[in-house]
Design a protein around this motif. Structure first.
Motif, PDB file in Angstrom:
ATOM      1  N   TYR A 171      19.557  10.818  10.741  1.00  0.00           N
ATOM      2  CA  TYR A 171      20.472   9.753  10.322  1.00  0.00           C
ATOM      3  C   TYR A 171      19.694   8.517   9.878  1.00  0.00           C
ATOM      4  N   ARG A 172      18.676   8.163  10.650  1.00  0.00           N
ATOM      5  CA  ARG A 172      17.862   7.000  10.271  1.00  0.00           C
ATOM      6  C   ARG A 172      17.096   7.276   8.972  1.00  0.00           C
ATOM      7  N   LEU A 173      16.621   8.509   8.805  1.00  0.00           N
ATOM      8  CA  LEU A 173      15.962   8.864   7.543  1.00  0.00           C
ATOM      9  C   LEU A 173      16.922   8.747   6.366  1.00  0.00           C
ATOM     10  N   HIS A 174      18.150   9.223   6.533  1.00  0.00           N
ATOM     11  CA  HIS A 174      19.083   9.224   5.409  1.00  0.00           C
ATOM     12  C   HIS A 174      19.491   7.801   5.035  1.00  0.00           C
ATOM     13  N   LEU A 175      19.510   6.871   6.013  1.00  0.00           N
ATOM     14  CA  LEU A 175      19.759   5.476   5.671  1.00  0.00           C
ATOM     15  C   LEU A 175      18.657   4.944   4.758  1.00  0.00           C
ATOM     16  N   GLY A 176      17.406   5.285   5.083  1.00  0.00           N
ATOM     17  CA  GLY A 176      16.291   4.871   4.233  1.00  0.00           C
ATOM     18  C   GLY A 176      16.383   5.464   2.851  1.00  0.00           C
ATOM     19  N   ALA A 177      16.779   6.732   2.766  1.00  0.00           N
ATOM     20  CA  ALA A 177      16.923   7.369   1.456  1.00  0.00           C
ATOM     21  C   ALA A 177      18.023   6.697   0.641  1.00  0.00           C
ATOM     22  N   LEU A 178      19.147   6.392   1.272  1.00  0.00           N
ATOM     23  CA  LEU A 178      20.233   5.738   0.540  1.00  0.00           C
ATOM     24  C   LEU A 178      19.775   4.405  -0.039  1.00  0.00           C
ATOM     25  N   ALA A 179      19.001   3.649   0.740  1.00  0.00           N
ATOM     26  CA  ALA A 179      18.563   2.333   0.271  1.00  0.00           C
ATOM     27  C   ALA A 179      17.434   2.427  -0.749  1.00  0.00           C
ATOM     28  N   VAL A 180      16.418   3.247  -0.462  1.00  0.00           N
ATOM     29  CA  VAL A 180      15.212   3.268  -1.293  1.00  0.00           C
ATOM     30  C   VAL A 180      15.339   4.246  -2.452  1.00  0.00           C
ATOM     31  N   LYS A 223       0.824  -1.218   0.000  1.00  0.00           N
ATOM     32  CA  LYS A 223       0.000   0.000   0.000  1.00  0.00           C
ATOM     33  C   LYS A 223       0.854   1.263   0.000  1.00  0.00           C
ATOM     34  N   MET A 224       2.120   1.134   0.400  1.00  0.00           N
ATOM     35  CA  MET A 224       3.016   2.291   0.481  1.00  0.00           C
ATOM     36  C   MET A 224       4.352   1.955  -0.180  1.00  0.00           C
ATOM     37  N   PRO A 225       4.350   1.772  -1.504  1.00  0.00           N
ATOM     38  CA  PRO A 225       5.605   1.431  -2.195  1.00  0.00           C
ATOM     39  C   PRO A 225       6.576   2.604  -2.229  1.00  0.00           C
ATOM     40  N   ASN A 226       7.852   2.280  -2.326  1.00  0.00           N
ATOM     41  CA  ASN A 226       8.921   3.276  -2.478  1.00  0.00           C
ATOM     42  C   ASN A 226       8.920   4.285  -1.334  1.00  0.00           C
ATOM     43  N   THR A 227       8.629   3.803  -0.131  1.00  0.00           N
ATOM     44  CA  THR A 227       8.675   4.641   1.062  1.00  0.00           C
ATOM     45  C   THR A 227       9.755   4.128   2.007  1.00  0.00           C
ATOM     46  N   PHE A 228      10.175   4.989   2.929  1.00  0.00           N
ATOM     47  CA  PHE A 228      11.113   4.573   3.977  1.00  0.00           C
ATOM     48  C   PHE A 228      10.761   5.289   5.267  1.00  0.00           C
ATOM     49  N   MET A 229      11.095   4.673   6.402  1.00  0.00           N
ATOM     50  CA  MET A 229      10.629   5.152   7.703  1.00  0.00           C
ATOM     51  C   MET A 229      11.782   5.180   8.694  1.00  0.00           C
ATOM     52  N   ALA A 230      11.826   6.261   9.475  1.00  0.00           N
ATOM     53  CA  ALA A 230      12.739   6.350  10.611  1.00  0.00           C
ATOM     54  C   ALA A 230      11.941   6.106  11.879  1.00  0.00           C
ATOM     55  N   VAL A 231      12.241   5.039  12.584  1.00  0.00           N
ATOM     56  CA  VAL A 231      11.579   4.741  13.849  1.00  0.00           C
ATOM     57  C   VAL A 231      12.168   5.658  14.920  1.00  0.00           C
TER      58      VAL A 231
END
Length: 512
Positions: free
Chosen positions: A380-389, A348-356
């Protein structure tokens, strides 16, 4: 500056004067989106005038485009795809009857442009966070991370251009990163962009458009809200919420997002949801995914197809507010932020990333515990998601461990929970896991202790209902742990997100 903007203001802007000018958010020092996408430029001029756009590198013209201003005095041009780097100059020349006029942008770079939006935790400035003096002092070391902040504005109708600007495109300085509390510039946005730059080593443009105390409905278009059954006739706001930011449907979409549609973006990062613990909480599993999909469609169309149709969208799962739990609105919003999957990306939420962020509590924050000051970990957690996704970097772990199987052993009175990654158990805990011992619709949750953990499995001692357990949940409270002391992390120190799971018709549950 706060502006209450109505449709007549746009009409006035279009009719007042015919001078050649750029739209409000094109200025010296800006970053335009690099290839493979093409940046879009637009502005105002004489209707029917011929407009020539030239991009210079030094004295050399590297690109030339010609368009004609529309009847409503608007000209738009899609540049050719440009490689990362700069500086460039952009000249726009208008030919109308016997008159020739020109305008210029200078110190322009091509890189990736990210939009940062949400409410007060996105709005918190660099001067409000931990180690603020150090962070501000380092600003001048990152001259290729450029910043822009829209002013607070709301409108009953969709606006073409921003009514006002708090911070025009700028090279970062201590002053413009820490201008007043909840002013500009966003700490999460700045740190996210800075961390990206440190990895990517090319220009990053950051556009902030956020307002504290605002619900997702204010940032959503009317068409997105209709997909979730919301209309102007069904609005209601709790009394405790009346003194916060704008909450009327679509007013921030109209004034602070819609004007940006003609700009080409790489992606969006979002920090919002606290306001919806008080308003339409259990609709968030519809309204948030609907906002994402609607923004993607609108930005793609507005940029003539240059902003990717399914551009990457990152967000922060809510942190904490109250140590004494009043209700379950925070854990419910955290769950709904993932469209009730518990993790992203999902179908339902493709190509998204999340910082817990549920482990980043801050009981002594001078801005209230709902505004934790550790924005470095969030970014920092957001940028990890951006790098991957967003950037497809392999071998980047960007989310914590999530359960894959629950094995029920009634004879031994244990539940063995198998996770997707190797686990680091920070400490044994007797409250963070809870079981449901009855019909899920009538659950009275019972806390059960962690017995052991190894590799990917956590063993729970289920003395509450070893033979009748029907559900399991983790960290399902507003304040599940102290700062960075939740029980479960992965080997990269990323926390396990909260989850809730039921046994009925669930292949992930196995009874031995």
């Amino acid at each position: 500056m706060m502006a209450i903007c109505l449709l007549f203001m746009l009409t006035w802007a279009l009719m007042a004067g015919a001078e050649l000018r750029f739209a409000s958010y094109f200025a010296d020092h800006m970053v335009l989106q690099k290839g493979p996408a093409c940046a879009v430029l637009w502005g105002y001029g004489e209707p029917g005038a011929n407009v020539t756009v030239m991009v210079y590198k030094g004295d050399n013209i590297v690109m030339k485009k010609m368009v004609q201003a529309e009847v409503f005095r608007i000209w738009k041009v899609v540049l050719s795809a440009m490689p990362q780097g700069g500086p460039y100059s952009v000249m726009v020349r208008q030919f109308y009857e016997d008159d020739v006029s020109s305008i210029m942008l200078q110190d322009v770079y091509f890189g990736d442009v990210w939009l940062c939006s949400g409410q007060s935790n996105m709005q918190m400035t660099v001067s409000q966070i931990f180690n603020a003096s150090k962070e501000l002092a380092q600003a001048s070391q990152f001259p290729y991370v450029r910043v822009f902040a829209a002013s607070l504005a709301q409108s009953e109708e969709e606006l073409l251009d921003l009514p006002d600007i708090d911070l025009q495109w700028s090279v970062p300085t201590a002053e413009n990163l820490g201008h007043e509390d909840f002013g500009y510039f966003s700490a999460v946005c700045w740190l996210f962009g800075r961390y990206l730059y440190e990895t990517l080593q090319y220009p990053i443009g950051l556009v902030e458009s956020s307002w504290g105390g605002t619900p997702v409905e204010a940032w959503s278009s009317r068409r997105a809200l209709r997909k979730c059954g919301l209309s102007e006739d069904h609005r209601s706001f709790p009394v405790s919420y009346l003194d916060s930011g704008p909450k009327e449907y679509s007013v921030l979409w109209n004034a602070m997002i819609h004007p940006l549609l003609n700009m080409t973006f790489k992606g969006v990062v979002w920090y919002q949801g606290e306001a919806n613990t008080l308003m339409n909480t259990d609709l968030y599993n519809c309204t948030f995914p609907a906002l994402i999909e609607d923004w993607r469609e609108a930005f793609h169309e507005g940029s003539f197809g240059q902003t990717e149709r399914s551009f990457p969208f990152g967000f922060v799962q809510l942190s904490t507010d109250r140590q004494v739990e009043v209700d379950e609105s925070f854990p419910r919003i955290r769950w709904h932020q993932t469209a009730d999957h518990g993790y992203v990306p999902n179908k339902k939420m493709p190509n998204t990333f999340m910082a817990v962020a549920l482990d980043l509590c801050d009981v002594s924050s001078p801005y209230g515990s709902i505004h934790p000051r550790d924005k470095q970990s969030v970014a920092y957690r957001l940028h990890l998601g951006a790098l991957a996704v967003a950037y497809g970097k392999e071998n980047v772990t960007f989310q914590g461990p999530y359960p894959q199987q629950v094995l029920v052993d009634a004879a031994l009175q244990v539940l063995n929970v198998t996770y997707s990654q190797n686990i680091q158990l920070h400490h044994l805990d007797s409250k963070v896991f809870e079981v449901c011992c009855s019909d899920p619709a009538l659950c009275k949750w019972n806390a059960i202790p962690i017995k052991t953990a190894s590799f990917r499995t956590v063993t729970l001692h289920n003395v509450a209902c070893p033979e009748t357990v029907t559900g399991l949940r983790y960290a399902w409270t507003e304040w599940p742990c102290e700062y960075k002391q939740c029980p479960l992390y992965n080997t990269q120190s990323l926390p396990a997100p909260p989850f809730i799971s039921f046994s009925y018709n669930n292949p992930g549950w196995v009874v031995s």
